[in-house]
Design a protein around this motif. Structure first.
Motif, mmCIF file in Angstrom:
data_model
loop_
_atom_site.group_PDB
_atom_site.id
_atom_site.type_symbol
_atom_site.label_atom_id
_atom_site.label_comp_id
_atom_site.label_asym_id
_atom_site.label_seq_id
_atom_site.Cartn_x
_atom_site.Cartn_y
_atom_site.Cartn_z
ATOM 1 N N UNK A 24 0.934 -1.323 -0.007
ATOM 2 C CA UNK A 24 -0.082 -0.178 0.297
ATOM 3 C C UNK A 24 0.932 1.269 -0.136
ATOM 4 N N UNK A 25 1.930 1.115 1.053
ATOM 5 C CA UNK A 25 2.512 2.584 1.040
ATOM 6 C C UNK A 25 3.645 2.948 -0.150
ATOM 7 N N UNK A 26 4.233 1.879 -0.621
ATOM 8 C CA UNK A 26 5.321 2.258 -1.533
ATOM 9 C C UNK A 26 5.082 1.225 -2.898
ATOM 10 N N UNK A 27 3.944 0.473 -3.101
ATOM 11 C CA UNK A 27 3.827 -0.135 -4.287
ATOM 12 C C UNK A 27 5.015 -1.370 -4.367
ATOM 13 N N UNK A 28 5.258 -1.887 -3.214
ATOM 14 C CA UNK A 28 6.425 -2.910 -3.120
ATOM 15 C C UNK A 28 5.709 -4.276 -2.859
ATOM 16 N N UNK A 29 5.453 -4.658 -4.107
ATOM 17 C CA UNK A 29 4.758 -6.005 -3.983
ATOM 18 C C UNK A 29 4.615 -6.519 -5.723
ATOM 19 N N UNK A 93 5.158 -6.808 2.789
ATOM 20 C CA UNK A 93 4.617 -6.947 4.084
ATOM 21 C C UNK A 93 4.712 -5.602 5.048
ATOM 22 N N UNK A 94 4.153 -5.597 6.205
ATOM 23 C CA UNK A 94 4.239 -4.322 6.729
ATOM 24 C C UNK A 94 5.520 -3.802 7.448
ATOM 25 N N UNK A 95 6.041 -2.737 7.441
ATOM 26 C CA UNK A 95 7.276 -1.842 7.776
ATOM 27 C C UNK A 95 7.068 -0.546 8.076
ATOM 28 N N UNK A 96 8.193 -0.015 8.342
ATOM 29 C CA UNK A 96 8.243 1.365 8.772
ATOM 30 C C UNK A 96 7.679 2.401 7.669
ATOM 31 N N UNK A 97 7.501 3.549 7.835
ATOM 32 C CA UNK A 97 6.923 4.448 6.865
ATOM 33 C C UNK A 97 8.135 4.824 6.145
ATOM 34 N N UNK A 98 8.141 4.697 4.991
ATOM 35 C CA UNK A 98 9.261 4.939 4.173
ATOM 36 C C UNK A 98 9.644 3.611 3.233
ATOM 37 N N UNK A 99 10.826 3.634 2.624
ATOM 38 C CA UNK A 99 11.070 2.641 1.681
ATOM 39 C C UNK A 99 11.811 1.314 2.404
ATOM 40 N N UNK A 100 12.072 1.652 3.687
ATOM 41 C CA UNK A 100 12.831 0.353 3.820
ATOM 42 C C UNK A 100 11.823 -0.629 4.462
ATOM 43 N N UNK A 101 12.366 -2.107 4.138
ATOM 44 C CA UNK A 101 11.494 -2.888 4.448
ATOM 45 C C UNK A 101 11.702 -3.238 5.839
#
Ligand code: PLP
Length: 273
Positions: A24-29, A93-101
């Motif tokens: 959701x937050x960075x389209x990392x999927x 998966x869920x992670x910090x706000x920002x691009x780090x997983x």
């Protein structure tokens, strides 16, 4: 409607994914759309292999194919329908706000929607934006689809159902959710994977079953091709009857009609070709 999440079936209304999920937050999927005919997925092995290739491209752990197969079977059994589209989504998966997983493992969601047969032919437009054949996401089926959404909206505004991209060197590439073929002097051609297009499963089967050639094609081939058609999981083989202002009367033409027929016959023989 039941979906698969966190290792089991859930009601879609009560299933919850973190608001900080990186999908959701960075389209990392990454994702797959799989056609399901009378509850049986089509070409599932190829879709799972592509899911893994896309996941590796993003540096995600390999998805567990056994779990994805179980999830697809469970979702199909829980939501019977004659023609469906399975949507497999696999995110960082869920992670910090920002691009780090974050430290958490990936999220897997499998959902099912009803679909309908597409008309035999459609209109397409070209768009002024390019696919970056050298980009980090080139050829990966990621959930970063906003560029496709923008292009598809442009197509819909012009009465078309698909938008076609060139790549950065002006070669024909693909559509927002489909691959493209052209017929020149009776022969079928489609852009090679090096053009930056997705390795479409319908494209691969069409090439295998018809002997179509992979050829670098300038975008303006669309102004002179005798026939044009699209391939995708949800379109199968679909003729193009208008590209930008150019009409292609009589679409599907004879070569496209043969490809459609072959695809229909061969894909009916084997649901996991
Ligand atoms: N190209 C893009 C960008 C797509 O998203 C898709 C399908 O979703 C395709 C091509 C066609 O691929 P397939 O035949 O596997 O559906």
């Amino acid at each position: 409607m039941k979906i698969w999440l966190d290792g089991g079936l859930r009601d879609v209304g009560s299933a919850r994914v973190s608001v900080f999920d990186h999908g959701l937050t960075v389209g990392d999927g990454v994702f797959e759309t799989v056609k399901a005919v009378d509850g049986t997925p089509f070409a599932l092995t190829r879709h799972l292999d592509r899911l893994t290739r896309s996941a590796r491209g993003l540096g995600l752990p390999d998805p567990d194919h056994d779990e994805v197969r179980r999830a697809c079977a469970a979702v199909l059994a829980a939501n019977p329908m004659p023609l469906g589209r399975l949507r497999i989504t696999y995110t960082g998966g869920h992670g910090p706000l920002g691009s780090d997983r974050g430290e958490h493992g990936p999220t897997l969601v499998v959902a099912l929607g009803e679909t309908r047969r597409r008309p035999d032919s459609t209109a397409v437009v070209t768009v002024p934006w390019t696919r970056n054949e050298r980009g980090a996401l080139s050829g990966l089926k990621t959930t970063s689809y906003a560029e496709n959404v923008v292009a598809l909206t442009r197509a819909h505004e012009q009465g078309a159902s698909e938008a076609l991209f060139a790549n950065t060197v002006g070669q024909l590439c693909e559509g927002t959710g489909s691959n493209v073929f052209v017929v020149l002097d009776g022969e079928m051609h489609t852009p090679p994977l090096a053009s930056g297009c997705l390795a479409g499963i319908t494209r691969a089967l069409t090439v295998e079953w018809t002997g179509a050639r992979e050829t670098d094609l300038p975008l303006d081939v669309l102004e002179r091709a005798d026939e044009i058609f699209l391939t995708s999981t949800l379109r199968d083989v679909q003729a193009v009857h208008r590209v930008d202002g150019r009409e292609l009367p009589g679409a599907p033409g004879p070569v496209t009609a043969k490809a459609m027929r072959l695809f229909q016959e061969r894909s009916g023989d084997d649901l996991d070709p």
